[in-house]
Design a protein around this motif. Structure first.
Motif, PDB file in Angstrom:
ATOM      1  N   ALA A 182      -9.407   8.616  -3.106  1.00 62.00           N
ATOM      2  CA  ALA A 182      -8.702   7.591  -3.882  1.00 62.00           C
ATOM      3  C   ALA A 182      -8.824   6.202  -3.273  1.00 62.00           C
ATOM      4  O   ALA A 182      -8.758   5.201  -3.985  1.00 62.00           O
ATOM      5  N   SER A 183      -8.980   6.133  -1.957  1.00 62.03           N
ATOM      6  CA  SER A 183      -9.097   4.827  -1.289  1.00 62.03           C
ATOM      7  C   SER A 183     -10.533   4.367  -1.143  1.00 62.03           C
ATOM      8  O   SER A 183     -10.787   3.235  -0.723  1.00 62.03           O
ATOM      9  N   GLY A 184     -11.482   5.244  -1.459  1.00 60.87           N
ATOM     10  CA  GLY A 184     -12.889   4.900  -1.309  1.00 60.87           C
ATOM     11  C   GLY A 184     -13.345   4.851   0.128  1.00 60.87           C
ATOM     12  O   GLY A 184     -14.306   4.146   0.460  1.00 60.87           O
ATOM     13  N   ASN A 209      -2.475   5.933   2.629  1.00 61.30           N
ATOM     14  CA  ASN A 209      -1.329   5.759   1.742  1.00 61.30           C
ATOM     15  C   ASN A 209      -1.879   5.156   0.456  1.00 61.30           C
ATOM     16  O   ASN A 209      -2.263   3.992   0.430  1.00 61.30           O
ATOM     17  N   VAL A 210      -1.926   5.940  -0.629  1.00 65.44           N
ATOM     18  CA  VAL A 210      -2.738   5.538  -1.783  1.00 65.44           C
ATOM     19  C   VAL A 210      -1.996   4.730  -2.843  1.00 65.44           C
ATOM     20  O   VAL A 210      -2.596   4.359  -3.849  1.00 65.44           O
ATOM     21  N   HIS A 211      -0.700   4.434  -2.614  1.00 68.14           N
ATOM     22  CA  HIS A 211      -0.009   3.648  -3.637  1.00 68.14           C
ATOM     23  C   HIS A 211       1.143   2.883  -3.007  1.00 68.14           C
ATOM     24  O   HIS A 211       2.128   3.473  -2.545  1.00 68.14           O
ATOM     25  N   ALA A 246      -4.734   3.924   6.447  1.00 66.23           N
ATOM     26  CA  ALA A 246      -5.195   3.004   5.408  1.00 66.23           C
ATOM     27  C   ALA A 246      -4.097   2.775   4.378  1.00 66.23           C
ATOM     28  O   ALA A 246      -3.218   3.619   4.176  1.00 66.23           O
ATOM     29  N   ASN A 247      -4.174   1.632   3.722  1.00 69.33           N
ATOM     30  CA  ASN A 247      -3.203   1.207   2.719  1.00 69.33           C
ATOM     31  C   ASN A 247      -3.949   0.840   1.434  1.00 69.33           C
ATOM     32  O   ASN A 247      -4.817  -0.024   1.443  1.00 69.33           O
ATOM     33  N   VAL A 248      -3.624   1.516   0.343  1.00 62.18           N
ATOM     34  CA  VAL A 248      -4.142   1.137  -0.967  1.00 62.18           C
ATOM     35  C   VAL A 248      -3.053   0.318  -1.646  1.00 62.18           C
ATOM     36  O   VAL A 248      -2.010   0.849  -2.016  1.00 62.18           O
TER      37      VAL A 248
END
Length: 479
Positions: A395-397, A77-79, A139-141
């Motif tokens: 985007a999350s690396g 989840n990138v944002h 994952a959480n950004v």
């Protein structure tokens, strides 16, 4: 406020829980069906080492270890602005302005956040991360800009609020990419921050100190965690500091809100003499390290140019619909080879399937079409799911994106016995999961091998929900 020593003790306790409950030294998952890097396979055995990486993937194997139905790569989840989850459902009435908009919603948000303490933020973030995991994200950004006390004074430790996001991740086991946000001005003309924004504000020198403190705290999370930088927007940072932000990030991710609302386009155009996308590309060496959030107000030339840069477009369809932002041009973007990722932004609704549906359906409504994002060799669901896994990893690396040797074990298992999947095979499984089913089909989720969701529920679900419920009662009628 909590001091450094208690924070470290808390981290060690949470990490001990993760290691004892979430992951064993070596884990084996057996799936009746799995979507691998090369396509669909049956009777798949996935072995994960103690670091959370996949060490082997074999098909046509006898089942052993943890047995599942359908195994898929789990996206990031990138944002996310975690604290906004506590506002969900509180902004659905008209305000005094008959032209209620993003900007009037923003004023309500400013009023709400003045009630939030560090304890509130930590508890809300843990609840949000739990919901993400239960929805199938690994994952959480976290695009984190709530830094200071009400009134704008810094906490004794500059990174106090960032540390609370880290503490929440230590509790939930989600893969965290933390993006402390640089936010300095109230507009392109450099005007001071307004009353509602002063909890966000730092000049770049102080922001760099905050970022360094957050880096020190992040070292207590598992090795898959990442730290990046987020210049908030072209309205909130000076153009000269975009290069400074890139230098500060090193090899970490760089995210920024870009071209979300028409008023933003008008302000950037008036002050800089260029539209936001063009101005950004002139100022920055855009590339795969960048994720630009929303990108709603783009013309076709801007879309093509930004797609060719290799930057990811971070799209948040549910929030963009909620705020009336507009429709992202996904058909043109993917047609130009652009990288795509998905986020929940305001967290008014945390649902992986709903975000994907909303993205596809918005294209159909705009173009009066069907199966807008499908290709001749990929169904709509397959193309969307693979795109957001690949773009989300970038985007999350995170070294995730697919089920393959050497990748992080970011995995989601889907119930193949669910009635919505009856008789389905291949890409139809994904299409039925996304367009006929919902997140209730999720049975298990692993984040870098940490088995955090079992039988559809996070392993610390009850404790996290209880804490969140107490916080909501404390906040009461904050709006």
């Amino acid at each position: 406020m909590i001091l450094l020593l208690p924070i470290l003790v808390y981290f060690f306790i949470c990490l001990h829980i993760l290691m004892s409950q979430g992951r064993s030294p070596m884990a084996v998952i057996s799936a009746r069906t799995a979507l691998l890097e090369g396509g669909w396979a049956h009777d798949v055995r996935v072995e994960i080492d103690a670091s959370g990486k996949i060490v082997s993937v074999l098909s046509d194997q006898n089942p052993e270890g943890h047995k599942t139905g359908i195994l898929l790569p789990a996206p990031a989840n990138v944002h996310s602005h975690a604290f906004q989850r506590a506002m969900a459902g509180l902004t659905e009435r008209k305000g005094p302005d008959p032209s209620d908009s993003f900007w009037t919603w923003r004023q309500l948000m400013f009023r709400f956040l003045d009630r939030l303490t560090p304890d509130h933020v930590e508890g809300i973030a843990a609840f949000v991360q739990m919901e993400m995991l239960e929805a199938g994200y690994a994952a959480n950004v976290e695009f984190h800009y709530l830094h200071h006390q009400p009134g704008g004074s810094a906490y004794d430790k500059l990174s106090e609020m960032s540390d609370r996001i880290v503490a929440a991740a230590a509790h939930t086991g989600i893969g965290l990419t933390l993006l402390p946000v640089h936010y300095e001005y109230g507009g392109c003309d450099g005007r001071p921050l307004g009353q509602g924004q002063i909890r966000f504000g730092n000049d770049f020198e102080r922001f760099a100190k905050l970022h360094d403190q957050a880096r020190q705290t992040m070292q207590y999370l598992p090795s898959d965690s990442r730290l990046g930088v987020a210049p908030h927007s072209l309205r909130a940072v000076a153009a000269r500091d975009l290069k400074s932000a890139s230098d500060l990030a090193g090899d970490g991710p760089l995210h920024m809100h870009l071209s979300e609302q028409q008023a933003e386009v008008d302000e950037v155009l008036a002050f800089h003499g260029a539209r936001p996308i063009s101005f950004f590309l002139d100022q920055c060496d855009a590339g795969p390290q960048w994720c630009l959030i929303h990108c709603i107000q783009m013309n076709s030339a801007e879309s093509d140019q930004l797609a060719r840069s290799g930057a990811v477009a971070g799209i948040c369809p549910v929030t963009e619909a909620s705020l009336g932002d507009g429709i992202f041009g996904a058909t043109a973007w993917l047609g130009a080879g652009g990288a795509l990722a998905i986020g929940s932004d305001s967290n008014i609704r945390i649902s992986l399937t709903e975000e994907l549906r909303a993205l596809e359906y918005s294209q159909r409504l705009r173009d009066h079409s069907r199966a807008s994002l499908a290709t001749h060799d990929r169904s709509t669901g397959r193309r969307l799911f693979e795109a957001v896994n690949k773009g989300g990893a970038q985007a999350s690396g995170r070294n995730s994106a697919c089920i393959s040797e050497g990748r992080l074990a970011d995995l989601v298992a889907i119930d193949d016995g669910h009635v919505d999947l009856a008789g389905r095979t291949g890409d139809a499984l994904l299409d039925s999961y996304i367009f006929a089913g919902d997140d209730s089909l999720v049975t298990d989720v692993w984040s870098a091998g940490r088995h955090m969701v079992r039988q559809g529920q996070h392993i610390a679900h009850d404790a996290i929900v209880s804490r969140y419920r107490s916080i909501m009662h404390e906040l009461g009628d904050a709006l």
